[in-house]
Design a protein around this motif. Structure first.
Motif, PDB file in Angstrom:
ATOM      1  N   ALA A 280       0.833  -1.202   0.000  1.00  0.00           N
ATOM      2  CA  ALA A 280       0.000   0.000   0.000  1.00  0.00           C
ATOM      3  C   ALA A 280       0.868   1.253   0.000  1.00  0.00           C
ATOM      4  CB  ALA A 280      -0.923  -0.002   1.223  1.00  0.00           C
ATOM      5  N   GLN A 281       1.931   1.226   0.777  1.00  0.00           N
ATOM      6  CA  GLN A 281       2.843   2.370   0.819  1.00  0.00           C
ATOM      7  C   GLN A 281       3.517   2.562  -0.537  1.00  0.00           C
ATOM      8  OE1 GLN A 281       5.963   1.958   3.717  1.00  0.00           O
ATOM      9  NE2 GLN A 281       6.556   4.100   3.580  1.00  0.00           N
ATOM     10  N   GLU A 282       3.888   1.476  -1.176  1.00  0.00           N
ATOM     11  CA  GLU A 282       4.525   1.551  -2.493  1.00  0.00           C
ATOM     12  C   GLU A 282       3.570   2.168  -3.512  1.00  0.00           C
ATOM     13  OE1 GLU A 282       6.746  -1.390  -5.713  1.00  0.00           O
ATOM     14  OE2 GLU A 282       5.489  -2.259  -4.154  1.00  0.00           O
ATOM     15  N   GLU A 283       2.313   1.756  -3.479  1.00  0.00           N
ATOM     16  CA  GLU A 283       1.320   2.314  -4.410  1.00  0.00           C
ATOM     17  C   GLU A 283       1.121   3.803  -4.148  1.00  0.00           C
ATOM     18  OE1 GLU A 283      -0.859   2.626  -7.587  1.00  0.00           O
ATOM     19  OE2 GLU A 283       0.131   0.764  -7.026  1.00  0.00           O
ATOM     20  N   SER A 284       1.095   4.179  -2.878  1.00  0.00           N
ATOM     21  CA  SER A 284       0.952   5.592  -2.527  1.00  0.00           C
ATOM     22  C   SER A 284       2.147   6.396  -3.044  1.00  0.00           C
ATOM     23  CB  SER A 284       0.849   5.734  -1.009  1.00  0.00           C
ATOM     24  OG  SER A 284       0.890   7.085  -0.626  1.00  0.00           O
ATOM     25  N   LEU A 285       3.344   5.856  -2.889  1.00  0.00           N
ATOM     26  CA  LEU A 285       4.537   6.555  -3.367  1.00  0.00           C
ATOM     27  C   LEU A 285       4.573   6.636  -4.886  1.00  0.00           C
ATOM     28  CD1 LEU A 285       7.181   5.099  -0.894  1.00  0.00           C
ATOM     29  CD2 LEU A 285       6.253   7.423  -0.935  1.00  0.00           C
ATOM     30  N   LYS A 286       4.093   5.586  -5.556  1.00  0.00           N
ATOM     31  CA  LYS A 286       4.021   5.640  -7.017  1.00  0.00           C
ATOM     32  C   LYS A 286       3.058   6.725  -7.468  1.00  0.00           C
ATOM     33  CE  LYS A 286       5.250   0.869  -8.124  1.00  0.00           C
ATOM     34  NZ  LYS A 286       4.775  -0.411  -8.672  1.00  0.00           N
ATOM     35  N   GLN A 287       1.920   6.860  -6.762  1.00  0.00           N
ATOM     36  CA  GLN A 287       0.954   7.912  -7.090  1.00  0.00           C
ATOM     37  C   GLN A 287       1.582   9.289  -6.866  1.00  0.00           C
ATOM     38  OE1 GLN A 287      -1.948   7.829  -8.561  1.00  0.00           O
ATOM     39  NE2 GLN A 287      -2.275  10.006  -8.348  1.00  0.00           N
TER      40      GLN A 287
ATOM     41  N   LYS B 161       4.696  10.003  -7.048  1.00  0.00           N
ATOM     42  CA  LYS B 161       5.689  10.195  -8.103  1.00  0.00           C
ATOM     43  C   LYS B 161       5.004  10.651  -9.390  1.00  0.00           C
ATOM     44  CE  LYS B 161       9.248   7.920 -10.796  1.00  0.00           C
ATOM     45  NZ  LYS B 161       9.899   6.667 -11.143  1.00  0.00           N
ATOM     46  N   ARG B 162       3.872  10.003  -9.731  1.00  0.00           N
ATOM     47  CA  ARG B 162       3.139  10.414 -10.937  1.00  0.00           C
ATOM     48  C   ARG B 162       2.694  11.874 -10.835  1.00  0.00           C
ATOM     49  NH1 ARG B 162       1.138   4.929 -10.644  1.00  0.00           N
ATOM     50  NH2 ARG B 162      -0.562   5.598  -9.298  1.00  0.00           N
ATOM     51  N   GLU B 163       2.202  12.269  -9.658  1.00  0.00           N
ATOM     52  CA  GLU B 163       1.776  13.656  -9.447  1.00  0.00           C
ATOM     53  C   GLU B 163       2.950  14.618  -9.583  1.00  0.00           C
ATOM     54  OE1 GLU B 163      -0.064  13.604  -5.615  1.00  0.00           O
ATOM     55  OE2 GLU B 163      -1.844  12.518  -6.351  1.00  0.00           O
ATOM     56  N   GLN B 164       4.099  14.236  -9.029  1.00  0.00           N
ATOM     57  CA  GLN B 164       5.258  15.116  -9.100  1.00  0.00           C
ATOM     58  C   GLN B 164       5.806  15.221 -10.521  1.00  0.00           C
ATOM     59  OE1 GLN B 164       6.358  17.160  -6.750  1.00  0.00           O
ATOM     60  NE2 GLN B 164       4.676  16.412  -5.487  1.00  0.00           N
ATOM     61  N   VAL B 165       5.735  14.131 -11.277  1.00  0.00           N
ATOM     62  CA  VAL B 165       6.175  14.179 -12.671  1.00  0.00           C
ATOM     63  C   VAL B 165       5.257  15.113 -13.465  1.00  0.00           C
ATOM     64  CG1 VAL B 165       6.323  12.808 -14.802  1.00  0.00           C
ATOM     65  CG2 VAL B 165       7.318  11.942 -12.684  1.00  0.00           C
ATOM     66  N   GLU B 166       3.950  15.022 -13.194  1.00  0.00           N
ATOM     67  CA  GLU B 166       2.995  15.913 -13.863  1.00  0.00           C
ATOM     68  C   GLU B 166       3.275  17.371 -13.476  1.00  0.00           C
ATOM     69  OE1 GLU B 166       0.146  17.094 -16.396  1.00  0.00           O
ATOM     70  OE2 GLU B 166       0.835  15.037 -16.157  1.00  0.00           O
ATOM     71  N   ARG B 167       3.535  17.594 -12.193  1.00  0.00           N
ATOM     72  CA  ARG B 167       3.850  18.961 -11.738  1.00  0.00           C
ATOM     73  C   ARG B 167       5.132  19.460 -12.397  1.00  0.00           C
ATOM     74  NH1 ARG B 167       3.656  23.156  -8.491  1.00  0.00           N
ATOM     75  NH2 ARG B 167       5.262  23.635  -6.968  1.00  0.00           N
ATOM     76  N   GLN B 168       6.114  18.591 -12.546  1.00  0.00           N
ATOM     77  CA  GLN B 168       7.362  18.970 -13.188  1.00  0.00           C
ATOM     78  C   GLN B 168       7.112  19.391 -14.634  1.00  0.00           C
ATOM     79  OE1 GLN B 168      10.175  15.773 -13.557  1.00  0.00           O
ATOM     80  NE2 GLN B 168      11.865  17.138 -14.065  1.00  0.00           N
TER      81      GLN B 168
END
Length: 102
Positions: A49-56, A58-65
């Motif tokens: 669950a923590q891994e999935e949260s961190l992947k999400q 990461k996706r948000e931060q890539v979009e923000r970047q």
């Protein structure tokens, strides 16, 4: 004869108690291992669950970047300079007409 029979009986009794002790130790170890396996499964689910949260995240931060890179490119354009000059400094072109609300 009685001494031999008594020794065999004592030997059999000691052997039986030894088997009982070994059985108890094996059962205790099996119980402890079962508890540890259950705990590891819980940790595994928690980590998944923590891994999935961190992947999400990461996706948000890539979009923000990507958005920040687009904004950075926009700030390098003439359009950005004109918009900033108009909105913050109130500057306009000489031939531009501005209507103000009352």
């Amino acid at each position: 004869m009685e001494c031999i029979m008594g020794a065999k009986f004592q030997n059999h009794k000691a052997n039986r108690s030894g088997k009982l002790c070994v059985t108890m130790i094996v059962l205790a170890l099996a119980g402890i291992m079962s508890v540890q396996i259950v705990n590891l499964y819980k940790k595994d689910k928690s980590y998944a669950a923590q891994e999935e949260s961190l992947k999400q995240q990461k996706r948000e931060q890539v979009e923000r970047q990507k958005e920040l890179q687009e904004y950075e490119a926009y700030t390098q354009t003439q359009e950005y300079v004109e918009d900033t000059a108009k909105s913050k400094l109130g500057m306009v072109y000489e031939d531009e007409v501005i209507f103000k609300e009352r």
